[in-house]
Design an enzyme around this catalytic site. Structure first.
Site, PDB file in Angstrom:
ATOM      1  CG  HIS A  26      37.544  35.732  30.382  1.00 33.79           C
ATOM      2  ND1 HIS A  26      37.059  35.447  32.010  1.00 33.79           N
ATOM      3  CD2 HIS A  26      36.676  35.770  29.531  1.00 33.79           C
ATOM      4  CE1 HIS A  26      35.775  35.343  31.737  1.00 33.79           C
ATOM      5  NE2 HIS A  26      35.391  35.548  30.324  1.00 33.79           N
ATOM      6  CD  GLU A  57      33.278  38.801  28.582  1.00 34.76           C
ATOM      7  OE1 GLU A  57      32.630  38.033  27.923  1.00 34.76           O
ATOM      8  OE2 GLU A  57      34.392  38.313  28.942  1.00 34.76           O
TER       9      GLU A  57
HETATM   10  P1  PGA Z   1      28.746  34.102  29.978  1.00 35.87           P
HETATM   11  O1  PGA Z   1      30.284  34.081  29.933  1.00 35.87           O
HETATM   12  O2  PGA Z   1      28.135  34.324  28.675  1.00 35.87           O
HETATM   13  O3  PGA Z   1      28.522  32.640  30.393  1.00 35.87           O
HETATM   14  O4  PGA Z   1      28.071  34.892  30.971  1.00 35.87           O
HETATM   15  C1  PGA Z   1      30.791  35.223  28.908  1.00 35.87           C
HETATM   16  C2  PGA Z   1      32.261  35.059  29.059  1.00 35.87           C
HETATM   17  O5  PGA Z   1      32.941  34.665  30.210  1.00 35.87           O
HETATM   18  O6  PGA Z   1      33.040  35.474  27.951  1.00 35.87           O
END
Ligand code: PGA
Length: 244
Positions: free
Chosen positions: A94, A162
């Site tokens: 992450h 992401e």
């Molecule tokens: P968010 O976070 O939905 O608050 O943008 C997603 C994540 O960090 O996995």
């Protein structure tokens, strides 16, 4: 069925997790018959969750694991213990781990290997920074983060795209931008698909509004939801709107 992973980060205390379970357990189970659901609380709440959802279709995941297998590593949690505690998923790579805790691709590779040995499905997060995006180096950044997969033997993995600039910022890429990335990801992962189940999901500011557009992209096989997932009503809405 699409996969919806709730990443609660460190946003819910043990008591708050307990009260979500008390209030919403039955509804959560119902929801998990309509979509694949995995919830990732922080470490101290994992056993509470796996006990509550034992023998149900709701899956529980961890938000990480140690880079070591076992031994004198104060404060660490091993992949094998997580499996014994009932975890079926674990998030690795992450952006918050990469940036704040210096998790490198090499460390991520070791964690992925240990998770797979323990029988846990890794959720590997990848994503470009704003700068990389502006310089037109999105695919290069993703390839760099996925490169280690060539050393891995896996039965199943989840790859979560992401974009760093989208996480927690209320911004999401446009649908054409996302389509381009997911088509590339599908192609890139093609050789691995022969021996493994690969699930490609999107994360970064997924909420009750953004899901309406995001859900239109058929190449997206699920969502990783941070902030909005800590509120069960919001999470339920996202799931119901995001079912393909
Ligand atoms: P968010 O976070 O939905 O608050 O943008 C997603 C994540 O960090 O996995």
């Amino acid at each position: 069925m699409r996969l919806f992973i709730a990443n609660w980060k460190m946003n819910l205390s043990y008591d708050e997790v307990q009260s979500i379970v008390l209030k919403h357990k039955e509804e959560m189970i119902k929801l998990a018959y309509q979509a694949d659901i995995a919830v990732c609380p922080s470490y101290e709440s994992i056993a509470l969750m796996t006990r509550a959802f034992k023998d149900t279709v709701v899956k529980i995941g961890a938000q990480g694991c140690s880079v070591y297998e076992r031994g004198s590593y104060t404060g660490e949690v091993s992949a094998f213990s997580l499996a014994q505690a009932g975890c079926q998923y674990a998030i690795v790579g992450h952006n918050e781990r990469r940036q704040l805790f210096h998790e490198t691709n090499e460390i991520i590779e070791k964690k992925v290997t240990l998770l797979l040995q323990a029988g846990i499905c890794p959720v590997i997060c990848i994503g470009e920074t704003e700068e990389e995006r502006e310089e037109g180096r999105v695919l290069e950044a993703l390839e760099n983060q996925l490169h280690f997969l060539k050393n891995i033997v896996a039965a199943g993995i989840v790859v979560a795209y992401e974009p760093v600039w989208a996480i927690g910022h209320g911004r999401t890429p446009s649908n054409p931008q996302l389509e381009k990335v997911f088509i590339w990801l599908q192609e890139y992962m093609q050789p691995y698909k022969k021996s493994a189940v690969i699930t490609l999901i999107y994360g970064g500011s997924v909420d009750e509004e953004s899901i309406k557009m995001l859900s239109l992209i058929s190449a997206i096989e699920g969502f990783l939801i941070g902030g909005a997932s800590t509120n069960f009503e919001k999470f339920k809405k996202i799931v119901l709107l995001g079912i393909q």
